[in-house]
Scaffold this active site. Sequence first.
Site, PDB file in Angstrom:
ATOM      1  N   HIS A 130      48.852 -13.631 185.476  1.00  0.00           N
ATOM      2  CA  HIS A 130      48.268 -14.903 185.095  1.00  0.00           C
ATOM      3  C   HIS A 130      46.947 -15.488 185.439  1.00  0.00           C
ATOM      4  O   HIS A 130      46.737 -15.115 186.657  1.00  0.00           O
ATOM      5  CB  HIS A 130      49.219 -16.235 185.425  1.00  0.00           C
ATOM      6  CG  HIS A 130      50.570 -16.004 184.390  1.00  0.00           C
ATOM      7  ND1 HIS A 130      50.623 -15.983 183.234  1.00  0.00           N
ATOM      8  CD2 HIS A 130      51.861 -15.816 185.032  1.00  0.00           C
ATOM      9  CE1 HIS A 130      51.848 -15.675 182.776  1.00  0.00           C
ATOM     10  NE2 HIS A 130      52.624 -15.809 183.758  1.00  0.00           N
ATOM     11  N   CYS A 174      44.578 -14.087 180.803  1.00  0.00           N
ATOM     12  CA  CYS A 174      44.065 -15.029 179.761  1.00  0.00           C
ATOM     13  C   CYS A 174      42.563 -15.543 180.240  1.00  0.00           C
ATOM     14  O   CYS A 174      42.423 -15.698 181.206  1.00  0.00           O
ATOM     15  CB  CYS A 174      45.090 -16.029 179.820  1.00  0.00           C
ATOM     16  SG  CYS A 174      46.786 -15.656 179.059  1.00  0.00           S
TER      17      CYS A 174
END
Length: 197
Positions: free
Chosen positions: A119, A177
């Site tokens: 993440h 991301c």
Amino acid sequence: MRKTAFLFIVVGVVLLCIGGYQHFRNQLSEKQAMIEANEMLAESTQSVTTKEMAVSAEEAIEDFKPETGETVGILEIPVLNAELPIIEGTDPDELEKGVGHYRNSAYPLQSDQIVLSGHRDTVFRNLGKLKIGDTFTMKLPYGEFEYQMVNSKIVAEDDTSIIKSTAPNEELVITTCYPFSYVGNATKRYIIYAKPV
């Protein structure tokens, strides 16, 4: 008007509490996975006998078949002063604990593509600061493996062409991301390519 303002304040406080709890839970999971990784690596170092030393690392990798959710090692990023636990699998449960190893990708010495994901707002918060030439070290029960960043790019979130066989060449691919400062579900992916040193 006051009721509406009060309602917005209450909703804001609730959302902050939920976000804070999730952050705390993720930090706790990552810490626990890091403890497991350090213990596992210490045990694998201590349990090596003279006979086992004769067994090559290539043979050791054949026996290395971790289960989904299992802590398998540590990813070091020296320039960020980061040590992150590597967990087998990339589902939300695994990514909550650390860096996920994409299940169908290789491990070091398997002469193919190794894919790690994390993440952007937890383990890979500062990944965008890395430059070509920076290094990564994967510490696994059967050895330590260093890689050097050779390229990076940004792709659409549904671009599946990133994950592919590179056999017989080994390649480390790290994904997260993008954009890093985006709030909500990001629509792109930041990809780092690294080669063995």
